[in-house]
Structure formats: structure tokens, C-alpha cells
Design an enzyme around this catalytic site. Structure first.
Site, short mmCIF file in Angstrom:
data_model
loop_
_atom_site.label_atom_id
_atom_site.label_comp_id
_atom_site.label_asym_id
_atom_site.label_seq_id
_atom_site.Cartn_x
_atom_site.Cartn_y
_atom_site.Cartn_z
N HIS A 166 0.81 -1.23 0.00
CA HIS A 166 0.00 0.00 0.00
C HIS A 166 0.84 1.27 0.00
CE1 HIS A 166 -4.08 -1.74 0.68
NE2 HIS A 166 -3.33 -2.78 0.97
N ASP A 373 3.84 9.66 -1.19
CA ASP A 373 2.63 8.94 -0.78
C ASP A 373 2.34 7.84 -1.80
OD1 ASP A 373 0.31 8.30 0.56
OD2 ASP A 373 -0.35 10.39 0.75
O1 F6P Z 1 0.24 1.50 4.54
C1 F6P Z 1 -0.58 2.55 4.38
C2 F6P Z 1 -1.57 2.56 5.50
O2 F6P Z 1 -1.94 1.26 5.86
C3 F6P Z 1 -2.80 3.33 5.11
O3 F6P Z 1 -3.77 2.55 4.56
C4 F6P Z 1 -3.22 3.93 6.39
O4 F6P Z 1 -3.60 5.23 6.16
C5 F6P Z 1 -2.01 3.92 7.27
O5 F6P Z 1 -1.03 3.18 6.63
C6 F6P Z 1 -2.35 3.39 8.63
O6 F6P Z 1 -1.26 3.16 9.40
P1 F6P Z 1 -1.36 2.44 10.79
O7 F6P Z 1 -2.00 1.11 10.57
O8 F6P Z 1 0.04 2.34 11.26
O9 F6P Z 1 -2.21 3.31 11.64
#
Ligand code: F6P
Length: 465
Positions: A166, A373
Site C-alpha cells: 500500500h 505517498d
Molecule cells: O500503509 C498505508 C496505510 O496502511 C494506510 O492505509 C493507512 O492510512 C495507514 O497506513 C495506517 O497506518 P497504521 O496502521 O500504522 O495506523
């Protein structure tokens, strides 16, 4: 797309059980991954496996907790406090996150956090294995679980195995900073299909595989020794319908939230981000400051609303970022405020999707200016929420995955404070015909690359392999 097999999704973060009970209404968003995967799971049903978000003081000895929410079986594991600090806060967020986003000077290399990361990938695999049936499709999400596929294969899983990243995949020189780069790449090749958001990231991954392992790529499949993985771009999206303006108007407006009198002359600039250094919020504040310096006539007509949702609040870099952002907001407000006008409204909290839809709708310009991003879904949400007769303008950083398809945004380089301030000024003054043309074109991109399309195309490709 009708999947003819059961879908098993594995991700570190999963939606809280309470969000299923309230059907997602009023719940603060927990990020793009969870929202997009959830849409896929609601459609196909299946098992979603991940971390419960809870931690315990002692080592966890109990198995996963399983709950059924409609057609989704949610199986979650607890982690111990030590595991959270080494695996999640440490290796995932202080090593892999800055590495993958090309912030080499922020990368922390520690062998103990890497060992914990490998252990958790192994534990996830061991805990998941008893749930699997031979015909299932297993789809692993994101950088927290690079090695999960390798661990599943070691335990004897021979079925379909997909992985989606992602976040961006960086250039080879950057990825090579990781002392365990080759092992990580070898583990990636245990998946049948590896998906990234964008062709540029696929290109970086192929280049890194060539550099570190030295296999062969035929344009679709990467082969190294006995392993072959299909690599491809699957741009993630949103469900545009959940942001579309409502005929009866939005229940949540920025005017209500901020207690402003409705003023037709006022111009609103909006920023919505997790509070993360990759989002470049300090750069954006400087861009806004430059805009006020260069165009003093905008003065009290202009309001910049920055929504920053708390994120990874126990990671030192995030604490520093928050301090820096708050200091800058204070400085700029102190410098420019006048009686009855404070230029920046800073909201450090999360909002539900329905609230954000109303805020996007009210904004004249949305500044989406990350320094890096993977995709950026705020850009897509903003476009979907616009009134097509009088839409706002999206100002978008070229360092987002979204910029490769959203070409009718005002594309900027956020490192160039002066240039981005001028681009924002032009966006604020853009004539309605031009705004409508750009919004139409952007909306068609958002509709074409929806969350539905993302999961359908990935699962179809995996199923066919
Ligand atoms: O990897 C990207 C992501 O998973 C997004 O989907 C999300 O905004 C963010 O990271 C969430 O991060 P965490 O799970 O560390 O709160």
C-alpha cells in the site's frame, strides 16, 4: 466480480469489531487499506485475519479470537507490549516506513526489531494456517507482513498467495539500505502475485530485484531460481458514492464545525492528512504563509483548515512532527491574525467519512501535497465530494501515486514553496468553466479506479494464475 473461492485477507490493521456493529456509521476512518479491503470483503465475504490492536503485558499464549460479522469472519490476535514496540512501532514504522517512502536519513536499523518482525510474521502464519482450506485465495496486505507468504509456504501452503503493497516501492539504492533487503525480496517472490499502486513502483521493484538478486523479468513475471512471481500495478481507489454530495445537503459542514457565519466571499483551503512526516504538513503551512505574504489582498477572505488525524503517536518522529506543526500554526497565526480573522484552523482529530464528505464539499481548494505517498485517497475523496456545477480545485503533489492518473489536478512540487503558493493562488482564482472541466475528467478517473475495481482486478488476476 464473483470469486469462486473463499477470500482470506491478512493485514496488520483490521477494522474494530464496533465498526461492523454500527455498520461503519460515525466511525473515524482507520485508513485507506482498511476501507478498501472492507469494501471487497463485504462483497465477497471471507476471513479477515490481523492484529486486534490490543497488547498485553505478558507474552501472548492464546490463539486468535474469531467473530462473525455478516459474511465476514474476523480473526484477530493480540500482541504483547514488547512485540508492539519492536514489530509495529519499531521495524514497521521506524525502519520500513521511512525506507519505502524514501526518507533514508530517518531509517532506523536495529537487529532486535527485525528479529521481532520476522517472529510476528511467523506467528501470524502459524495462527492462520489452521483456518486455511486448499481452495482459498490468500491475500496479504502491506509492508508489515512481507515475509508472511514465505512462512506460509514453509508450513506447507500450496494454494494461491497474493501480496499488495500500500506504500511506494523506492529506488534500488534506497531499498539496499536495508541489511535484509535480499531476504525480503526473496520472500516477495514466494507470492504468486505482487501488486503495487503504480507502474513506477513496479519499475523500482524490478530494478531492485535485478540489482540484489539478479533474476529475469519478462514484463509480467519475475523469475529467480525456482521462484516466479507476477508483478503488476493495481491502483487503489475509493467508493465514490460514499462521498457524493447529497441532494438534501450535508449534515456536516465546515461552517458548522468551525462556528463560522456563512460568508459567500470567503475562500476555504482544506488539508486532510494523518499526522505523518511523509504528508509534508510543515511544507504546506509554509506554502500557505507564502501565499499570504505574496497576496495580502486575499487577507481575511482566506481560511485554511488543516485536519490532522493522530497517528502512531508513540513513535518519536511523529511526536516531533506534531510539535513542529503546532509551532508553525502558532507562528503563522500569530503573524497574520487580525481582529475577527485567524487564518489557520488546525484540528487535531479524526473524522468519520460522512463528516469529511461535507468538509470536502465546502472547500474551494484542497491541498494534497505529500512529500511522498503510495496513492493518497484524500485526493480521490475530495474530487468525488464536489458539486459538479461549482467544484473546488485539487492541488496535488507530483510525489503521490494519485498524480499519475489524476492529471487534471493542479500538479505541484511541494518542495518548491514559492511555486506551490503561486499554483494555489491560481487554483483559488480558477474560472468555473475550467474547474468544471477538470472535475469532470478527475471524477471519471476516480470512478474508473474505484476500490471495487482494485480488489476485483487483483483477485481476478490471482485467481487466474
Ligand atoms: O500503509 C498505508 C496505510 O496502511 C494506510 O492505509 C493507512 O492510512 C495507514 O497506513 C495506517 O497506518 P497504521 O496502521 O500504522 O495506523
Amino acid at each position: 466480480m464473483a470469486l469462486n473461492r473463499r477470500l482470506i485477507v491478512v493485514s496488520n490493521r483490521v477494522p474494530p469489531g464496533s465498526s461492523f456493529e454500527s455498520q461503519g456509521r460515525g466511525e473515524a476512518s482507520v485508513g485507506g487499506l482498511v476501507t478498501a479491503v472492507r469494501a471487497a470483503m463485504e462483497q465477497s465475504g471471507g476471513l479477515w485475519f490481523g492484529w486486534s490492536g490490543r497488547s498485553t503485558r505478558r507474552r501472548v499464549t492464546t490463539g486468535p479470537t474469531v467473530r462473525l460479522y455478516g459474511r465476514i469472519q474476523l480473526a484477530t490476535m493480540d500482541l504483547s507490549d514488547d512485540e508492539v514496540s519492536l514489530f509495529y512501532l519499531g521495524f514497521s514504522n521506524r525502519t520500513l516506513w521511512p525506507l519505502l517512502h524514501s526518507f533514508p536519513t530517518r531509517v532506523v536499523i536495529r537487529h532486535d526489531t527485525y528479529r521481532a518482525y520476522r517472529r510476528i510474521n511467523q506467528r501470524f502464519a502459524q495462527a492462520l494456517m489452521p483456518f486455511l482450506r486448499p481452495d482459498d485465495i490468500v491475500w496479504v496486505q502491506d509492508f508489515h507482513l512481507f515475509h508472511l507468504g514465505y512462512e506460509l509456504r514453509r508450513l506447507g501452503w500450496q494454494g494461491k498467495l497474493g501480496f499488495f503493497l500500500h506504500v511506494p516501492f523506492p529506488p534500488a539504492e534506497i531499498f539496499s539500505i536495508l541489511p535484509w533487503a535480499s531476504d525480503t525480496l526473496s520472500s516477495l517472490l514466494q507470492y504468486d502475485l505482487v501488486g503495487l499502486h503504480d507502474d513506477r513502483y513496479v519499475h523500482n521493484l524490478v530494478d531492485t530485484l535485478n540489482f540484489k538478486l539478479g533474476g529475469e523479468f519478462d514484463g509480467e513475471n519475475y523469475r529467480y531460481r525456482d521462484d516466479t512471481a507476477r508483478l503488476g500495478a493495481f491502483p487503489i481507489g475509493i467508493d465514490p458514492n460514499s462521498f457524493k454530495p447529497r441532494e438534501e445537503g450535508h449534515a456536516h459542514t465546515l461552517e458548522n464545525e468551525l462556528g463560522l457565519a456563512d460568508n459567500p466571499d470567503r475562500k476555504l483551503i482544506l488539508g486532510v492528512d494523518r499526522l505523518d512526516y511523509t504528508k509534508g504538513i510543515p511544507h504546506r503551512l509554509r506554502i500557505f504563509e507564502r501565499l499570504l505574504e505574496r497576496h495580502p489582498t486575499l487577507g481575511s477572505k482566506l481560511l485554511y483548515v488543516q485536519i490532522s488525524s493522530p497517528s502512531r503517536t508513540r513513535v518519536p518522529e511523529y511526536v516531533q512532527e506534531k510539535d513542529q506543526v503546532e509551532r508553525l500554526v502558532g507562528q503563522i497565526n500569530g503573524r497574520f491574525s487580525e481582529a475577527g480573522w485567524v487564518p489557520i484552523r488546525y484540528l487535531y482529530r479524526s473524522y468519520a467519512q460522512s463528516e469529511l464528505a461535507g468538509f470536502y464539499h465546502d472547500a474551494d481548494v484542497c491541498l494534497v501535497t505529500p512529500l511522498r505517498d503510495g496513492m493518497n485517497l484524500v485526493a480521490k475523496e475530495f474530487v468525488a465530494a464536489q458539486d459538479t456545477d461549482s467544484p473546488g480545485v485539487l492541488v496535488l503533489s507530483s510525489f503521490t501515486g494519485a498524480a499519475s492518473t489524476m492529471k487534471d489536478a493542479v500538479i505541484v512540487n511541494p518542495y518548491d514553496i514559492e511555486g506551490t503558493a503561486e499554483a494555489t493562488y491560481r487554483a483559488l482564482r480558477m474560472p468555473a468553466t475550467e474547474r468544471r472541466r477538470r472535475n469532470r475528467s478527475l471524477l471519471s478517473v476516480v470512478e474508473r479506479h474505484s476500490s471495487q475495481n482494485w480488489s476485483d482486478s487483483f483477485c481476478a488476476a490471482l485467481q487466474e494464475l
